[in-house]
Design an enzyme around this catalytic site. Structure first.
Site, PDB file in Angstrom:
ATOM      1  N   ASN A   1       1.223  -5.788   9.621  1.00  0.00           N
ATOM      2  CA  ASN A   1       1.809  -5.490   8.311  1.00  0.00           C
ATOM      3  C   ASN A   1       3.342  -5.535   8.414  1.00  0.00           C
ATOM      4  O   ASN A   1       3.954  -4.686   9.059  1.00  0.00           O
ATOM      5  CB  ASN A   1       1.314  -4.102   7.881  1.00  0.00           C
ATOM      6  CG  ASN A   1       1.886  -3.644   6.561  1.00  0.00           C
ATOM      7  OD1 ASN A   1       3.067  -3.837   6.284  1.00  0.00           O
ATOM      8  ND2 ASN A   1       1.069  -3.023   5.759  1.00  0.00           N
TER       9      ASN A   1
ATOM     10  N   LYS B   1       5.376  -2.382   7.497  1.00  0.00           N
ATOM     11  CA  LYS B   1       5.268  -1.331   8.510  1.00  0.00           C
ATOM     12  C   LYS B   1       6.065  -1.679   9.758  1.00  0.00           C
ATOM     13  O   LYS B   1       6.693  -0.819  10.359  1.00  0.00           O
ATOM     14  CB  LYS B   1       3.813  -1.211   8.968  1.00  0.00           C
ATOM     15  CG  LYS B   1       2.934  -0.354   8.155  1.00  0.00           C
ATOM     16  CD  LYS B   1       1.666  -0.209   8.993  1.00  0.00           C
ATOM     17  CE  LYS B   1       0.561   0.445   8.285  1.00  0.00           C
ATOM     18  NZ  LYS B   1      -0.625   0.553   9.144  1.00  0.00           N
TER      19      LYS B   1
ATOM     20  N   ASP C   1      -2.628   4.308  11.194  1.00  0.00           N
ATOM     21  CA  ASP C   1      -3.415   3.992  10.013  1.00  0.00           C
ATOM     22  C   ASP C   1      -2.906   4.909   8.922  1.00  0.00           C
ATOM     23  O   ASP C   1      -2.630   6.086   9.156  1.00  0.00           O
ATOM     24  CB  ASP C   1      -4.914   4.194  10.258  1.00  0.00           C
ATOM     25  CG  ASP C   1      -5.734   3.468   9.197  1.00  0.00           C
ATOM     26  OD1 ASP C   1      -5.554   2.247   9.045  1.00  0.00           O
ATOM     27  OD2 ASP C   1      -6.536   4.122   8.501  1.00  0.00           O
ATOM     28  N   SER C   2      -2.735   4.354   7.746  1.00  0.00           N
ATOM     29  CA  SER C   2      -2.071   5.114   6.699  1.00  0.00           C
ATOM     30  C   SER C   2      -2.662   4.752   5.355  1.00  0.00           C
ATOM     31  O   SER C   2      -3.397   3.767   5.224  1.00  0.00           O
ATOM     32  CB  SER C   2      -0.575   4.800   6.719  1.00  0.00           C
ATOM     33  OG  SER C   2      -0.369   3.401   6.663  1.00  0.00           O
TER      34      SER C   2
ATOM     35  N   PHE D   1       7.011  -1.632   0.555  1.00  0.00           N
ATOM     36  CA  PHE D   1       5.800  -2.451   0.410  1.00  0.00           C
ATOM     37  C   PHE D   1       4.717  -1.601  -0.261  1.00  0.00           C
ATOM     38  O   PHE D   1       4.921  -0.412  -0.559  1.00  0.00           O
ATOM     39  CB  PHE D   1       5.330  -2.967   1.778  1.00  0.00           C
ATOM     40  CG  PHE D   1       4.845  -1.883   2.719  1.00  0.00           C
ATOM     41  CD1 PHE D   1       5.748  -1.143   3.463  1.00  0.00           C
ATOM     42  CD2 PHE D   1       3.496  -1.596   2.842  1.00  0.00           C
ATOM     43  CE1 PHE D   1       5.308  -0.134   4.317  1.00  0.00           C
ATOM     44  CE2 PHE D   1       3.052  -0.595   3.701  1.00  0.00           C
ATOM     45  CZ  PHE D   1       3.962   0.131   4.434  1.00  0.00           C
ATOM     46  N   GLY D   2       3.571  -2.219  -0.491  1.00  0.00           N
ATOM     47  CA  GLY D   2       2.397  -1.485  -0.974  1.00  0.00           C
ATOM     48  C   GLY D   2       2.636  -0.767  -2.294  1.00  0.00           C
ATOM     49  O   GLY D   2       3.113  -1.346  -3.278  1.00  0.00           O
ATOM     50  N   TYR D   3       2.332   0.520  -2.301  1.00  0.00           N
ATOM     51  CA  TYR D   3       2.418   1.323  -3.523  1.00  0.00           C
ATOM     52  C   TYR D   3       3.830   1.861  -3.780  1.00  0.00           C
ATOM     53  O   TYR D   3       4.029   2.639  -4.723  1.00  0.00           O
ATOM     54  CB  TYR D   3       1.426   2.496  -3.435  1.00  0.00           C
ATOM     55  CG  TYR D   3      -0.025   2.056  -3.275  1.00  0.00           C
ATOM     56  CD1 TYR D   3      -0.808   1.756  -4.391  1.00  0.00           C
ATOM     57  CD2 TYR D   3      -0.606   1.914  -2.016  1.00  0.00           C
ATOM     58  CE1 TYR D   3      -2.129   1.340  -4.248  1.00  0.00           C
ATOM     59  CE2 TYR D   3      -1.924   1.495  -1.865  1.00  0.00           C
ATOM     60  CZ  TYR D   3      -2.678   1.208  -2.979  1.00  0.00           C
ATOM     61  OH  TYR D   3      -3.983   0.794  -2.836  1.00  0.00           O
TER      62      TYR D   3
ATOM     63  N   HIS E   1       5.886   9.574   5.303  1.00  0.00           N
ATOM     64  CA  HIS E   1       4.736   9.905   6.150  1.00  0.00           C
ATOM     65  C   HIS E   1       4.863   9.216   7.509  1.00  0.00           C
ATOM     66  O   HIS E   1       4.648   9.802   8.548  1.00  0.00           O
ATOM     67  CB  HIS E   1       3.449   9.469   5.430  1.00  0.00           C
ATOM     68  CG  HIS E   1       3.491   8.086   4.856  1.00  0.00           C
ATOM     69  ND1 HIS E   1       4.533   7.640   4.071  1.00  0.00           N
ATOM     70  CD2 HIS E   1       2.659   7.014   4.988  1.00  0.00           C
ATOM     71  CE1 HIS E   1       4.326   6.383   3.741  1.00  0.00           C
ATOM     72  NE2 HIS E   1       3.193   5.979   4.285  1.00  0.00           N
ATOM     73  N   ARG E   2       5.277   7.930   7.508  1.00  0.00           N
ATOM     74  CA  ARG E   2       5.382   7.170   8.759  1.00  0.00           C
ATOM     75  C   ARG E   2       6.566   7.686   9.586  1.00  0.00           C
ATOM     76  O   ARG E   2       6.465   7.826  10.800  1.00  0.00           O
ATOM     77  CB  ARG E   2       5.536   5.675   8.442  1.00  0.00           C
ATOM     78  CG  ARG E   2       5.336   4.768   9.649  1.00  0.00           C
ATOM     79  CD  ARG E   2       5.056   3.331   9.256  1.00  0.00           C
ATOM     80  NE  ARG E   2       3.802   3.237   8.511  1.00  0.00           N
ATOM     81  CZ  ARG E   2       3.713   3.135   7.180  1.00  0.00           C
ATOM     82  NH1 ARG E   2       4.797   3.071   6.437  1.00  0.00           N
ATOM     83  NH2 ARG E   2       2.540   3.093   6.591  1.00  0.00           N
TER      84      ARG E   2
HETATM   85  P1  IMP Z   1      -3.225   0.065   7.121  1.00  0.00           P
HETATM   86  O1  IMP Z   1      -2.312  -1.063   7.495  1.00  0.00           O
HETATM   87  O2  IMP Z   1      -4.639  -0.182   7.448  1.00  0.00           O
HETATM   88  O3  IMP Z   1      -2.717   1.381   7.677  1.00  0.00           O
HETATM   89  O4  IMP Z   1      -3.184   0.171   5.528  1.00  0.00           O
HETATM   90  C1  IMP Z   1      -2.148   0.807   4.927  1.00  0.00           C
HETATM   91  C2  IMP Z   1      -2.180   0.561   3.418  1.00  0.00           C
HETATM   92  O5  IMP Z   1      -1.835   1.804   2.794  1.00  0.00           O
HETATM   93  C3  IMP Z   1      -1.104  -0.430   3.019  1.00  0.00           C
HETATM   94  O6  IMP Z   1      -1.612  -1.733   2.897  1.00  0.00           O
HETATM   95  C4  IMP Z   1      -0.649   0.123   1.685  1.00  0.00           C
HETATM   96  O7  IMP Z   1      -1.528  -0.292   0.682  1.00  0.00           O
HETATM   97  C5  IMP Z   1      -0.799   1.631   1.864  1.00  0.00           C
HETATM   98  N1  IMP Z   1       0.424   2.235   2.439  1.00  0.00           N
HETATM   99  C6  IMP Z   1       0.556   2.830   3.653  1.00  0.00           C
HETATM  100  N2  IMP Z   1       1.825   3.232   3.862  1.00  0.00           N
HETATM  101  C7  IMP Z   1       2.512   2.854   2.772  1.00  0.00           C
HETATM  102  C8  IMP Z   1       3.886   2.978   2.421  1.00  0.00           C
HETATM  103  O8  IMP Z   1       4.736   3.465   3.176  1.00  0.00           O
HETATM  104  N3  IMP Z   1       4.210   2.512   1.214  1.00  0.00           N
HETATM  105  C9  IMP Z   1       3.314   1.946   0.348  1.00  0.00           C
HETATM  106  N4  IMP Z   1       2.025   1.752   0.647  1.00  0.00           N
HETATM  107  C10 IMP Z   1       1.627   2.231   1.857  1.00  0.00           C
END
Ligand code: IMP
Length: 197
Positions: free
Chosen positions: A9, A12, A69-70, A150-152, A178-179
């Site tokens: 990712n 990340k 994992d997040s 990224f993401g949300y 959180h990270r």
């Molecule tokens: P992972 O890569 O399996 O841990 O999935 C993490 C998913 O959670 C990401 O694809 C996002 O959809 C969401 N996520 C986790 N951390 C964040 C963040 O810091 N910002 C926004 N979305 C996040």
């Protein structure tokens, strides 16, 4: 010393490289490896999935691994999307698909839509797992703001802020995220265990 960060990712990887930059170690992420293994995250907790990522990658390269994992947990949705955050709108979906689906599901609930991000980080050296968890509380808002992260991030407003997460700089996000919390905790635990030289 080399450590593999078991993630593909991009968002990340940028955050984690920055968070671990003061350790003075080489951080290799999955896109840096030509033959990175496919990882099936089929545990039902963040901790379980972080450990699967770390173990699969360690077993292949025999180098110390950091994995996380997040995800996002929304109170009014009973904790969803949780471990399904990456594929909330279905396999192969985009961040935009996920954001749209989330706002659609929340449209009949009153605001505020309380939510939190959770990150479970692990270090694994083939023998022991070192664990660390971090959370960021806030709410989901219907107005998209910001282009960073990224993401949300464009629809998540951290508690006490009048900006969405995607409006914060990398440094600002890492300070409260959180990270950021999980990886600072992990670093503290590792400092007493590892000789980085
Ligand atoms: P992972 O890569 O399996 O841990 O999935 C993490 C998913 O959670 C990401 O694809 C996002 O959809 C969401 N996520 C986790 N951390 C964040 C963040 O810091 N910002 C926004 N979305 C996040």
């Amino acid at each position: 010393m080399k450590i593999i960060f078991a993630s593909g990712n991009k968002g990340k990887i940028v955050e984690v490289r920055k968070l671990l930059s003061d350790l003075g170690i080489e951080i290799i992420a999955l896109p840096d490896l030509e033959d990175a293994p496919e990882i099936i995250e089929d545990a039902d907790t963040f901790e379980g999935n972080a450990k699967i990522k770390a173990k699969v990658v360690f077993d292949k390269y025999k180098l110390p691994v950091i994995a996380d994992d997040s995800g996002l947990s929304v109170e009014q949705l009973g904790g969803a999307p949780g471990i399904y955050s990456a594929r909330f709108a279905g396999e192969g979906c985009t961040y935009e698909d996920n954001n749209r689906k989330l706002l659609e599901e929340l449209k009949n609930y009153p605001e505020p839509h309380r939510a939190k991000f959770i990150c479970h980080a692990v270090f694994y050296d083939g023998k022991d797992f070192v664990n660390s968890v971090g959370e960021l509380k806030g709410e989901i808002v219907h107005e998209y703001r910001g282009i960073r992260g990224f993401g949300y991030d464009p629809i998540f407003r951290p508690e006490g802020y009048d900006r969405n997460l995607a409006e914060l700089t990398l440094e600002e996000k890492n300070k409260i995220s959180h990270r950021g919390k999980a990886f600072r905790g992990l670093k503290e635990k590792l400092e007493s265990l590892i000789d980085y030289n």
